[in-house]
Scaffold this motif. Structure first.
Motif, short mmCIF file in Angstrom:
data_model
loop_
_atom_site.label_atom_id
_atom_site.label_comp_id
_atom_site.label_asym_id
_atom_site.label_seq_id
_atom_site.Cartn_x
_atom_site.Cartn_y
_atom_site.Cartn_z
N ALA A 293 0.83 -1.21 0.00
CA ALA A 293 0.00 0.00 0.00
C ALA A 293 0.86 1.26 0.00
O ALA A 293 1.94 1.29 0.60
N THR A 294 0.38 2.28 -0.67
CA THR A 294 1.05 3.58 -0.65
C THR A 294 0.24 4.60 0.13
O THR A 294 0.68 5.73 0.32
N SER A 295 -0.93 4.20 0.59
CA SER A 295 -1.77 5.03 1.44
C SER A 295 -2.19 4.21 2.65
O SER A 295 -2.47 3.01 2.52
N VAL A 296 -2.22 4.84 3.81
CA VAL A 296 -2.60 4.12 5.02
C VAL A 296 -3.99 3.53 4.88
O VAL A 296 -4.27 2.42 5.34
N ALA A 297 -4.88 4.26 4.24
CA ALA A 297 -6.25 3.79 4.06
C ALA A 297 -6.30 2.51 3.23
O ALA A 297 -7.28 1.75 3.31
N ASP A 298 -5.27 2.26 2.44
CA ASP A 298 -5.24 1.07 1.58
C ASP A 298 -4.60 -0.14 2.25
O ASP A 298 -4.56 -1.22 1.66
N ILE A 299 -4.06 0.03 3.44
CA ILE A 299 -3.48 -1.11 4.16
C ILE A 299 -4.61 -2.05 4.59
O ILE A 299 -5.60 -1.61 5.19
N ASP A 300 -4.48 -3.32 4.29
CA ASP A 300 -5.47 -4.31 4.73
C ASP A 300 -5.23 -4.58 6.21
O ASP A 300 -4.28 -5.27 6.59
N ALA A 301 -6.08 -4.01 7.06
CA ALA A 301 -5.87 -4.08 8.51
C ALA A 301 -5.93 -5.52 9.01
O ALA A 301 -5.15 -5.92 9.88
N VAL A 302 -6.83 -6.33 8.47
CA VAL A 302 -7.00 -7.70 8.96
C VAL A 302 -5.78 -8.56 8.65
O VAL A 302 -5.22 -9.22 9.52
N SER A 303 -5.36 -8.57 7.39
CA SER A 303 -4.24 -9.43 7.01
C SER A 303 -2.92 -8.92 7.61
O SER A 303 -2.08 -9.73 8.04
N THR A 304 -2.74 -7.60 7.68
CA THR A 304 -1.50 -7.06 8.25
C THR A 304 -1.42 -7.36 9.74
O THR A 304 -0.37 -7.73 10.25
N ALA A 305 -2.54 -7.22 10.43
CA ALA A 305 -2.57 -7.54 11.86
C ALA A 305 -2.26 -9.03 12.08
O ALA A 305 -1.56 -9.39 13.04
N ALA A 306 -2.76 -9.88 11.20
CA ALA A 306 -2.50 -11.31 11.34
C ALA A 306 -1.02 -11.62 11.15
O ALA A 306 -0.44 -12.44 11.88
N VAL A 307 -0.38 -10.95 10.18
CA VAL A 307 1.05 -11.14 9.95
C VAL A 307 1.85 -10.71 11.18
O VAL A 307 2.78 -11.41 11.61
#
Length: 291
Positions: free
Chosen positions: A230-244
């Motif tokens: 992602a190049t924008s915070v709004a585009d970060i996938d919160a669920v998958s990133t949190a899981a990682v």
């Protein structure tokens, strides 16, 4: 000064006086180093809130080196994309500093929520770090920010190094790069079981990376990192990133308050919450460098 022994209530049932000790009051880092060279068993004293706790736990210093008058250790500056904090900056001063708030709003907000009122006016950022206690929060906060710790012998450490470094080291300052910092936040709603600090930074390719530190009052903090496309915070996938991030917690984080699986669940929940908070934050435009 007197130390409480097996006391309870407003007035201790019994007290014992501390044995006499030597007190040094240097006014420069050079003088501190000279004192430590001449009296290597001397204990460094910053705000002394932790020192009092150590004395109650049985510490009986033969000599104390007060850092209160050492020049330059209370400065806060933000120049060249680096926020610098002197090691004797108190929690109150750091949390209310306009310089800190302008450079890293989330740091000022996080700093304002730690410790009690009494400790906030006496306890220092350096003392909080160098005490090496799991329950203290600045190692987690500054760890997520990839802070650089300046030691008097010109070494540079990161907060995680403190657990293995020489306990007599003199910390003179802390530096945090703000050039590529997009957002910082802190989640302590699940203390004492789990606490998470998170920084989002922009890489040279414009992609965002996430660095979180997760800890508790009972275990040393763990560094967690995740790269995103992602190049924008709004585009970060919160669920998958949190899981990682949560999956990186080792089994050793388990203790009597919860299993490793439970801790991973909590970290996933808290990191998702922080990522969603970051996506709606409006402190800085994402393309605006923090300089």
């Amino acid at each position: 000064m007197r130390a409480t022994v097996d006391g309870s209530g407003i007035v201790a049932q019994s007290q014992s006086a501390l044995a006499p000790f030597r007190l040094y009051r240097p006014e420069s880092i050079a003088e501190v180093k000279a004192v430590l060279a001449a009296d290597p068993e001397a204990v460094l004293a910053a705000g002394c809130s932790d020192l009092v706790a150590r004395i109650r736990e049985g510490c009986a210093p033969g000599a104390l080196v007060s850092l209160r008058k050492v020049a330059g250790l209370t400065a806060i500056t933000h120049d060249g994309g680096v926020l610098r904090l002197g090691s004797m900056v108190t929690h109150h001063k750091g949390a209310t500093s306009a310089t800190v708030a302008a450079a890293i709003p989330g740091l000022a907000a996080a700093w304002s929520r730690i410790a009690t009122v009494r400790i906030r006016y006496t306890g220092t950022v350096g003392g909080n770090l160098m005490a090496r206690r799991y329950r203290y929060e600045m190692p987690l906060i500054l760890g997520a920010l990839d802070a650089q710790l300046s030691i008097s012998d010109r070494r540079t450490l990161v907060p995680g190094d403190l657990w293995t470094d020489d306990t007599t080291a003199l910390l003179t300052g802390i530096g945090v790069s703000t050039v590529d910092l997009v957002w910082f936040g802190y989640e302590r709603s699940m203390r004492p079981t789990t606490t998470v600090a998170m920084a989002i930074r922009r890489g040279a390719d414009a992609a965002l990376s996430v660095h979180a530190t997760a800890g508790s009052e009972y275990r040393k903090g763990v560094s967690l990192r995740a790269d995103t496309a992602a190049t924008s915070v709004a585009d970060i996938d919160a669920v998958s990133t949190a899981a990682v991030l949560a999956a990186q917690l080792p089994d050793g984080v388990a203790d009597y308050t919860g299993s490793a699986e439970y801790r991973r669940h909590l970290v996933a929940v808290l990191t998702r919450r922080l990522l969603r908070e970051a996506a709606t934050a409006t402190h800085h435009r994402e393309d605006e460098p923090h300089v």
